[in-house]
Design an enzyme around this catalytic site. Structure first.
Site, mmCIF file in Angstrom:
data_model
loop_
_atom_site.group_PDB
_atom_site.id
_atom_site.type_symbol
_atom_site.label_atom_id
_atom_site.label_comp_id
_atom_site.label_asym_id
_atom_site.label_seq_id
_atom_site.Cartn_x
_atom_site.Cartn_y
_atom_site.Cartn_z
ATOM 1 N N LYS A 30 0.852 -1.198 0.000
ATOM 2 C CA LYS A 30 0.000 0.000 0.000
ATOM 3 C C LYS A 30 0.881 1.239 0.000
ATOM 4 O O LYS A 30 1.827 1.339 0.784
ATOM 5 C CB LYS A 30 -0.905 0.031 1.236
ATOM 6 C CG LYS A 30 -1.797 1.270 1.285
ATOM 7 C CD LYS A 30 -2.803 1.189 2.403
ATOM 8 C CE LYS A 30 -2.359 1.845 3.673
ATOM 9 N NZ LYS A 30 -2.365 3.318 3.652
ATOM 10 N N ASP A 38 -3.516 4.345 -1.923
ATOM 11 C CA ASP A 38 -4.483 4.858 -0.942
ATOM 12 C C ASP A 38 -4.524 6.379 -1.056
ATOM 13 O O ASP A 38 -3.956 7.087 -0.239
ATOM 14 C CB ASP A 38 -4.047 4.412 0.460
ATOM 15 C CG ASP A 38 -5.105 4.687 1.504
ATOM 16 O OD1 ASP A 38 -6.258 5.001 1.131
ATOM 17 O OD2 ASP A 38 -4.777 4.590 2.703
ATOM 18 N N LEU A 39 -5.214 6.850 -2.102
ATOM 19 C CA LEU A 39 -5.234 8.294 -2.379
ATOM 20 C C LEU A 39 -6.539 8.954 -1.939
ATOM 21 O O LEU A 39 -6.654 10.180 -2.007
ATOM 22 C CB LEU A 39 -4.999 8.549 -3.879
ATOM 23 C CG LEU A 39 -3.656 8.049 -4.411
ATOM 24 C CD1 LEU A 39 -3.507 8.390 -5.890
ATOM 25 C CD2 LEU A 39 -2.496 8.658 -3.617
ATOM 26 N N LYS A 40 -7.511 8.160 -1.535
ATOM 27 C CA LYS A 40 -8.788 8.687 -1.020
ATOM 28 C C LYS A 40 -9.290 9.876 -1.844
ATOM 29 O O LYS A 40 -9.437 10.993 -1.363
ATOM 30 C CB LYS A 40 -8.647 9.077 0.453
ATOM 31 C CG LYS A 40 -8.306 7.913 1.363
ATOM 32 C CD LYS A 40 -8.363 8.302 2.826
ATOM 33 C CE LYS A 40 -8.060 7.137 3.750
ATOM 34 N NZ LYS A 40 -6.644 6.716 3.709
ATOM 35 N N LEU A 41 -9.592 9.596 -3.116
ATOM 36 C CA LEU A 41 -10.001 10.684 -4.018
ATOM 37 C C LEU A 41 -11.393 11.207 -3.682
ATOM 38 O O LEU A 41 -12.284 10.452 -3.299
ATOM 39 C CB LEU A 41 -10.010 10.186 -5.474
ATOM 40 C CG LEU A 41 -8.709 9.674 -6.061
ATOM 41 C CD1 LEU A 41 -8.884 9.422 -7.571
ATOM 42 C CD2 LEU A 41 -7.556 10.636 -5.827
ATOM 43 N N ASP A 46 -13.590 14.738 -5.403
ATOM 44 C CA ASP A 46 -13.572 16.030 -6.104
ATOM 45 C C ASP A 46 -14.822 16.054 -6.977
ATOM 46 O O ASP A 46 -15.674 15.156 -6.860
ATOM 47 C CB ASP A 46 -12.273 16.148 -6.939
ATOM 48 C CG ASP A 46 -11.856 17.604 -7.152
ATOM 49 O OD1 ASP A 46 -12.720 18.421 -7.549
ATOM 50 O OD2 ASP A 46 -10.668 17.927 -6.935
ATOM 51 N N ILE A 47 -14.938 17.029 -7.859
ATOM 52 C CA ILE A 47 -16.082 16.999 -8.779
ATOM 53 C C ILE A 47 -15.938 15.764 -9.667
ATOM 54 O O ILE A 47 -14.826 15.257 -9.895
ATOM 55 C CB ILE A 47 -16.188 18.286 -9.624
ATOM 56 C CG1 ILE A 47 -14.947 18.483 -10.496
ATOM 57 C CG2 ILE A 47 -16.429 19.497 -8.735
ATOM 58 C CD1 ILE A 47 -15.133 19.581 -11.551
ATOM 59 N N GLY A 48 -17.073 15.267 -10.150
ATOM 60 C CA GLY A 48 -17.072 14.003 -10.882
ATOM 61 C C GLY A 48 -16.074 13.947 -12.023
ATOM 62 O O GLY A 48 -15.338 12.971 -12.175
ATOM 63 N N ASN A 49 -16.015 15.008 -12.826
ATOM 64 C CA ASN A 49 -15.116 14.998 -13.983
ATOM 65 C C ASN A 49 -13.656 14.843 -13.557
ATOM 66 O O ASN A 49 -12.890 14.091 -14.167
ATOM 67 C CB ASN A 49 -15.298 16.298 -14.785
ATOM 68 C CG ASN A 49 -14.431 16.330 -16.025
ATOM 69 O OD1 ASN A 49 -14.588 15.496 -16.909
ATOM 70 N ND2 ASN A 49 -13.495 17.272 -16.078
ATOM 71 N N THR A 79 -11.834 6.528 10.216
ATOM 72 C CA THR A 79 -11.896 5.953 11.567
ATOM 73 C C THR A 79 -11.433 6.941 12.638
ATOM 74 O O THR A 79 -11.606 6.680 13.819
ATOM 75 C CB THR A 79 -11.049 4.667 11.668
ATOM 76 O OG1 THR A 79 -9.775 4.938 11.114
ATOM 77 C CG2 THR A 79 -11.697 3.524 10.952
ATOM 78 N N GLN A 95 -2.870 3.194 17.140
ATOM 79 C CA GLN A 95 -4.126 2.522 16.803
ATOM 80 C C GLN A 95 -4.870 2.197 18.094
ATOM 81 O O GLN A 95 -4.282 1.705 19.050
ATOM 82 C CB GLN A 95 -3.862 1.218 16.022
ATOM 83 C CG GLN A 95 -3.190 1.411 14.681
ATOM 84 C CD GLN A 95 -4.174 1.845 13.587
ATOM 85 O OE1 GLN A 95 -5.309 2.235 13.863
ATOM 86 N NE2 GLN A 95 -3.713 1.810 12.342
ATOM 87 N N GLY A 130 1.212 -2.000 8.709
ATOM 88 C CA GLY A 130 2.364 -1.118 8.538
ATOM 89 C C GLY A 130 3.458 -1.449 9.531
ATOM 90 O O GLY A 130 4.260 -2.366 9.325
ATOM 91 N N ARG A 131 3.442 -0.703 10.653
ATOM 92 C CA ARG A 131 4.555 -0.784 11.604
ATOM 93 C C ARG A 131 4.914 -2.177 12.109
ATOM 94 O O ARG A 131 6.118 -2.453 12.271
ATOM 95 C CB ARG A 131 4.294 0.193 12.760
ATOM 96 C CG ARG A 131 4.492 1.632 12.315
ATOM 97 C CD ARG A 131 3.808 2.616 13.229
ATOM 98 N NE ARG A 131 2.360 2.540 13.104
ATOM 99 C CZ ARG A 131 1.519 3.342 13.750
ATOM 100 N NH1 ARG A 131 1.976 4.261 14.559
ATOM 101 N NH2 ARG A 131 0.214 3.208 13.568
#
Ligand code: C5P
Length: 233
Positions: free
Chosen positions: A36, A63-66, A68-71, A118, A188, A208-209
């Site tokens: 990731k 893991d860019l968690k987009l 924005d506007i649809g286009n 979370t 966590q 991760g860790r």
């Protein structure tokens, strides 16, 4: 779903440079097949590195968690699809999810939705103007993700059991917050062991860790894969 235990471990490359990521990937060798890449590495050369890893035969979760506007979401998803990565995250807003699903058609890219971060509790949602509790909004957005054609959700292992009836068997659940019994929790708060997360219905575990900060990352990853294998049989 029958997945190879090895590909159910996704190691989070939470490091500041491509050089460090390359060293880690080399050290983990054939033991780890799925990585990731999040904001930290993505904004430090990690997008090109994601493409290189995919070309080298590894699976990659960007893991860019987009959102924005649809286009704009659609154009971004088209570019990510060309990298050859496996998973991309988007926020679970209906317009964003629709745009992403339309844009990835014809590619192998699979989309994961983030329902509610979370780090948010009910008070954080109220402060952001929502008249829902976290569990209400998670359930609502999970159902919307399913209806739109999203491939899976990122959720805590504790939510996995609750979400499975809503999403059915076809969507994957990808769960961070995993801690082998003998490891540090770090920041966590709600953690599960690899075995417990698999038993709760998680398909993929993001770690991760406990791997990347281990004195022997390869042995730590191998131990988690062995635990996944035992729990899955
Ligand atoms: O080091 P650790 O195992 O806690 O890393 C977990 C990874 O999963 C990190 O990359 C973190 O950003 C990510 N993550 C998370 N909780 C979420 C979503 C993503 O810990 N709800």
């Amino acid at each position: 779903m029958s997945l190879d235990p090895r590909e159910r471990l996704i190691v989070a490359l939470d490091v500041p440079s491509v050089a460090e990521a390359e060293a880690l990937v080399a050290r983990l060798g054939d033991t780890v097949s799925f990585y990731k890449i999040g904001y930290q590495l993505a904004f430090a050369g990690g997008i090109d590195f994601a493409g290189a890893l995919a070309s080298a035969g590894k699976q990659v979760f960007l893991d860019l968690k987009l959102h924005d506007i649809g286009n704009t979401v659609a154009k971004g998803v088209e570019s990510v699809a060309r990298l050859g990565v496996t998973f991309l995250t988007v926020h679970a807003y209906p317009q964003t999810m629709h745009a992403a699903v339309d844009a990835r058609r014809g590619s192998n890219l699979r989309l994961l939705a983030v329902t509610v971060l979370t780090s948010y509790d009910d008070a954080d949602l109220a402060a952001a103007g929502y008249d829902f509790t976290v569990s209400e909004l998670v359930a609502e957005r999970a159902a919307q993700a399913r209806d739109v054609g999203i491939d899976g959700l990122v959720c805590s292992a504790a939510e996995a059991e609750m979400l499975r009836p809503t999403i059915g068997p076809g969507m994957v659940l990808v769960t961070p917050g995993i801690r082998p019994a003998d490891s540090e929790k770090g920041d966590q708060k709600r953690v599960m062991t690899p075995a417990a997360a698999i038993a709760a219905g998680a398909d993929y575990l993001v770690v991760g860790r406990p791997v990347i900060a281990a004195s022997d990352p390869k042995a730590a990853a191998a131990a988690i894969i062995a635990e996944i294998k035992n729990a899955a049989t």
